[in-house]
Design an enzyme around this catalytic site. Structure first.
Site, PDB file in Angstrom:
ATOM      1  N   GLY A  40      -4.341  13.945 -46.883  1.00  0.00           N
ATOM      2  CA  GLY A  40      -3.366  12.895 -46.607  1.00  0.00           C
ATOM      3  C   GLY A  40      -4.009  11.519 -46.662  1.00  0.00           C
ATOM      4  N   LYS A 100       1.738   3.268 -44.097  1.00  0.00           N
ATOM      5  CA  LYS A 100       0.548   2.778 -44.808  1.00  0.00           C
ATOM      6  C   LYS A 100       0.757   2.583 -46.316  1.00  0.00           C
ATOM      7  CE  LYS A 100      -3.058   4.326 -41.678  1.00  0.00           C
ATOM      8  NZ  LYS A 100      -4.282   5.094 -41.490  1.00  0.00           N
ATOM      9  N   ASP A 157     -10.088   1.678 -42.980  1.00  0.00           N
ATOM     10  CA  ASP A 157     -10.401   3.063 -42.589  1.00  0.00           C
ATOM     11  C   ASP A 157     -11.558   3.615 -43.432  1.00  0.00           C
ATOM     12  OD1 ASP A 157      -8.492   3.491 -40.622  1.00  0.00           O
ATOM     13  OD2 ASP A 157      -6.976   4.219 -42.027  1.00  0.00           O
ATOM     14  N   ALA A 161      -5.658   9.680 -44.365  1.00  0.00           N
ATOM     15  CA  ALA A 161      -7.017   9.543 -43.829  1.00  0.00           C
ATOM     16  C   ALA A 161      -8.015  10.175 -44.791  1.00  0.00           C
ATOM     17  CB  ALA A 161      -7.103  10.189 -42.450  1.00  0.00           C
TER      18      ALA A 161
HETATM   19  P1  NAP Z   1      -1.171  12.595 -43.200  1.00  0.00           P
HETATM   20  O1  NAP Z   1      -1.163  11.644 -44.340  1.00  0.00           O
HETATM   21  O2  NAP Z   1       0.128  13.094 -42.645  1.00  0.00           O
HETATM   22  O3  NAP Z   1      -2.031  13.875 -43.667  1.00  0.00           O
HETATM   23  C1  NAP Z   1      -2.207  14.987 -42.854  1.00  0.00           C
HETATM   24  C2  NAP Z   1      -3.083  16.028 -43.563  1.00  0.00           C
HETATM   25  O4  NAP Z   1      -3.326  17.057 -42.615  1.00  0.00           O
HETATM   26  C3  NAP Z   1      -2.436  16.674 -44.761  1.00  0.00           C
HETATM   27  O5  NAP Z   1      -3.427  16.986 -45.701  1.00  0.00           O
HETATM   28  C4  NAP Z   1      -1.827  17.961 -44.183  1.00  0.00           C
HETATM   29  O6  NAP Z   1      -1.816  19.043 -45.070  1.00  0.00           O
HETATM   30  C5  NAP Z   1      -2.851  18.294 -43.127  1.00  0.00           C
HETATM   31  N1  NAP Z   1      -2.245  19.052 -42.054  1.00  0.00           N
HETATM   32  C6  NAP Z   1      -1.282  18.621 -41.199  1.00  0.00           C
HETATM   33  N2  NAP Z   1      -0.990  19.597 -40.336  1.00  0.00           N
HETATM   34  C7  NAP Z   1      -1.769  20.665 -40.652  1.00  0.00           C
HETATM   35  C8  NAP Z   1      -1.918  21.982 -40.123  1.00  0.00           C
HETATM   36  N3  NAP Z   1      -1.199  22.379 -39.087  1.00  0.00           N
HETATM   37  N4  NAP Z   1      -2.819  22.792 -40.705  1.00  0.00           N
HETATM   38  C9  NAP Z   1      -3.547  22.392 -41.742  1.00  0.00           C
HETATM   39  N5  NAP Z   1      -3.459  21.161 -42.300  1.00  0.00           N
HETATM   40  C10 NAP Z   1      -2.567  20.323 -41.747  1.00  0.00           C
HETATM   41  O7  NAP Z   1      -1.954  12.012 -41.959  1.00  0.00           O
HETATM   42  P2  NAP Z   1      -3.213  10.998 -42.018  1.00  0.00           P
HETATM   43  O8  NAP Z   1      -2.757   9.593 -42.064  1.00  0.00           O
HETATM   44  O9  NAP Z   1      -4.133  11.477 -43.068  1.00  0.00           O
HETATM   45  O10 NAP Z   1      -3.838  11.206 -40.558  1.00  0.00           O
HETATM   46  C11 NAP Z   1      -4.395  12.461 -40.178  1.00  0.00           C
HETATM   47  C12 NAP Z   1      -5.230  12.304 -38.915  1.00  0.00           C
HETATM   48  O11 NAP Z   1      -6.376  11.490 -39.169  1.00  0.00           O
HETATM   49  C13 NAP Z   1      -4.520  11.584 -37.771  1.00  0.00           C
HETATM   50  O12 NAP Z   1      -3.781  12.508 -37.037  1.00  0.00           O
HETATM   51  C14 NAP Z   1      -5.666  10.973 -36.978  1.00  0.00           C
HETATM   52  O13 NAP Z   1      -6.037  11.844 -35.922  1.00  0.00           O
HETATM   53  C15 NAP Z   1      -6.793  10.880 -37.973  1.00  0.00           C
HETATM   54  N6  NAP Z   1      -7.158   9.456 -38.210  1.00  0.00           N
HETATM   55  C16 NAP Z   1      -8.185   8.940 -37.485  1.00  0.00           C
HETATM   56  C17 NAP Z   1      -8.566   7.626 -37.663  1.00  0.00           C
HETATM   57  C18 NAP Z   1      -9.706   7.047 -36.844  1.00  0.00           C
HETATM   58  O14 NAP Z   1      -9.835   5.831 -36.825  1.00  0.00           O
HETATM   59  N7  NAP Z   1     -10.517   7.847 -36.208  1.00  0.00           N
HETATM   60  C19 NAP Z   1      -7.891   6.805 -38.593  1.00  0.00           C
HETATM   61  C20 NAP Z   1      -6.841   7.376 -39.339  1.00  0.00           C
HETATM   62  C21 NAP Z   1      -6.484   8.704 -39.131  1.00  0.00           C
HETATM   63  P3  NAP Z   1      -0.615  19.256 -46.143  1.00  0.00           P
HETATM   64  O15 NAP Z   1      -0.987  18.390 -47.305  1.00  0.00           O
HETATM   65  O16 NAP Z   1      -0.680  20.711 -46.412  1.00  0.00           O
HETATM   66  O17 NAP Z   1       0.643  18.826 -45.437  1.00  0.00           O
END
Ligand code: NAP
Length: 532
Positions: free
Chosen positions: A388, A308, A359, A390
């Site tokens: 992150g 992204k 998003d 999202a």
């Molecule tokens: P990302 O950029 O990798 O960010 C992940 C975030 O989650 C980071 O803040 C990370 O914390 C935290 N995290 C990961 N594992 C964790 C754990 N075990 N315990 C606590 N915090 C944890 O991912 P992203 O792009 O934001 O996407 C995240 C999720 O959003 C996806 O998995 C998806 O399910 C959802 N999403 C949904 C939609 C929709 O249309 N509904 C669209 C986009 C995303 P740290 O900073 O500490 O690593």
């Protein structure tokens, strides 16, 4: 119109003949059945003739693959294989597939068959080449194609293996060539990264007359083969024509993306041409976007983890929201032009991309609708868990609707950075546990609770603030542990479906310029998500 050729996975011809699915497919318009003679135990010419006559000969592709090119009968001699292929030709099947290597060594044996061409019942000859481990160079693939045409192929088939999507580029270059070739080309890049080649065959200049598929009950005869119903119902393969617009989602991993189900249902509902594919891009996104996507005919891309942010350098324009968030989930072709390749005397297709982020609005609007409609977030605080991509989208989305952004993240520095960028503030775990902490909504943007770890929750039941709506952006599964805990506390909940459909619908409108059929998209997404 291209046909769909379903490969037989059976252990014997008797097994094939007893299979209702295959007997029915061999009669159906638009379908072919591939008999793989090298796979069948107890094969005899008599049994083969009986099978061809029992099925519909003109709907059969007959192959007796050589062991060196993946044939299963390791003891089959060339002479034996050729006798079966000759019998197939005499029986008037639609296509006979012969490896170029077999043909090259046994040219004389094939002469009577090739000479029979032109007779009413004569089959079309596919001259094929298979490499199950690697991808020849563009030049080598061109040499094979030239040799097949020269030897008299009606159709050329090159099935090679792609380790990654960029690895499939030589085949794509060959498929895109418009001049110098006279015969249809079936070019297959085996493996998940080459999935595009399984669907887009009919869209290239020397359009493939058919594509290969498997039965849903088998693993297929080569890696990456879709089922015939996926090819027919989901990707509308038989309706694809040269130059059809292509859309897709690029990411890694991508196999479980539900976006193809949702977008293809929308294209179909509006009877729009084109197809939406999953593109598995493991390495850098930039070479795929710059060099492959334009040749694939891509007009619009959904972008997901991990690309992204990286795709921004390929875009000449973007929305203000993309600049604020620093990430795009949507790319649309805004212009294409031919440019001169410096010093080479050749021309390349150059594409200008426009970046958007759907998003943010989808998350904010679905949250607003669930809480009380337009204006209800104004002046209210929203707690976002995670920091992150999202989280950034949700933060800027709800901020634009007037909400105060509160952030909690495992890595505090990341939350602080986002809080600074969006003009929000960070909260500690202690603060969010306090009884007076009452945000209007809590939004989980971490992947915690996502399949397969569906018993995990980013917050404990006691930590969910009284009166808040709990929104989980995770959509696989739709009813996450977090939402179950919220229900147990009697709190209102919102799952990730509305956001998923909302971001997809906005992308569809950017891709096609048509209003998105939201209901259709929601039903398709829900159906696809219920498989989790
Ligand atoms: P990302 O950029 O990798 O960010 C992940 C975030 O989650 C980071 O803040 C990370 O914390 C935290 N995290 C990961 N594992 C964790 C754990 N075990 N315990 C606590 N915090 C944890 O991912 P992203 O792009 O934001 O996407 C995240 C999720 O959003 C996806 O998995 C998806 O399910 C959802 N999403 C949904 C939609 C929709 O249309 N509904 C669209 C986009 C995303 P740290 O900073 O500490 O690593």
């Amino acid at each position: 119109m291209a046909d769909i050729c379903v490969s037989s996975h059976h252990g014997s011809l008797d097994e094939l003949l007893a299979d209702d699915e295959f007997r029915e497919l061999a009669r159906r318009d638009g379908f072919l059945v591939e008999l793989r003679l090298d796979q069948y135990a107890g094969l005899s010419l008599e049994a083969f003739r009986y099978a061809v006559q029992t099925l519909t000969p003109t709907r059969l592709v007959v192959t007796f693959r050589a062991p060196v090119e993946g044939g299963k009968n390791l003891h089959a001699e060339d002479a034996q294989r050729i006798s079966y292929l000759s019998a197939a030709a005499r029986l008037g099947v639609a296509y006979v597939d012969i490896e170029l290597s077999t043909l090259y060594v046994n040219k004389l044996l094939f002469n009577p068959l090739v000479a029979a061409r032109g007779k009413q019942s004569a089959p079309k000859f596919i001259f094929s080449y298979h490499d199950f481990v690697g991808m020849p160079t563009h030049e080598a693939l061109g040499d094979l194609r030239r040799m097949a045409e020269k030897l008299g192929a009606d159709v050329v088939k090159l099935a090679v293996y792609a380790n990654g999507i960029e690895h499939s580029r030589p085949l794509l270059l060959l498929l895109c060539e418009e001049t110098g070739w006279t015969k249809p080309l079936i070019g297959i890049a085996m493996g998940e990264a080459g999935f595009w080649s399984r669907v887009l065959g009919p869209t290239f200049p020397c359009a493939a007359p058919f594509g290969f598929a498997r039965s849903p009950r088998s693993n297929g005869t080569a890696p990456g083969q879709p089922t015939w119903s996926e090819l027919d119902d989901l990707y509308r393969f038989r309706k694809l024509k040269p130059g059809a617009p292509v859309y897709g989602v690029m990411g890694n991993p991508i196999a479980h993306s539900r976006s193809p189900a949702m977008h293809n249902a929308a294209l179909q509902a509006l009877d729009l041409p084109g197809v939406y594919l999953p593109f598995k891009v493991e390495g850098a996104a930039v070479p795929f976007v710059r060099e492959m996507a334009p040749r694939l005919g891509v007009r619009g891309l959904s972008v997901t983890i991990p690309h992204k942010e990286a795709v921004l350098e390929t875009c000449v324009e973007s929305t203000p929201l993309v600049k604020q968030i620093g990430a795009a989930n949507t790319m649309v072709v805004s212009a294409t032009r031919l440019t001169e390749d410096e010093g080479l005397g050749t021309q390349s297709l150059h594409t200008d991309w426009f970046a958007a982020n759907t998003d943010a609005q989808a998350a904010a609007w679905s949250l607003e609708a669930a809480i009380g409609g337009p204006g209800c977030l104004n002046g209210k605080s929203v707690l976002i868990v995670g920091a992150g991509g999202a989280a950034r989208a949700v933060a800027f989305g709800v901020k634009a609707l007037g909400a105060e952004v509160l952030l909690y993240n495992r890595t505090v520095e990341r939350a602080e950075k986002l809080a600074y960028a969006v003009g929000g503030r960070c909260v500690s775990r202690e603060e969010l546990r306090a009884s007076h902490f009452r945000p209007v909504a809590v939004v989980n943007t971490t992947p915690v609770g996502m399949a397969p770890k569906i018993e995990d929750s980013p917050l404990e039941k006691e930590e969910l603030p009284e009166g808040s709506l709990i929104f989980d952006t995770v959509y696989n599964p739709l009813r996450t542990k977090l939402l179950r805990l919220a229900e147990e506390r009697g709190l209102k909940t919102l799952n990730g479906l509305a956001m998923f459909v909302g971001q997809g619908a906005a992308q569809f409108e950017l891709f096609t310029g048509k209003p998105a059929p939201r209901q259709v998209m929601e039903e398709a997404a829900q159906k696809a998500l219920s498989d989790f």
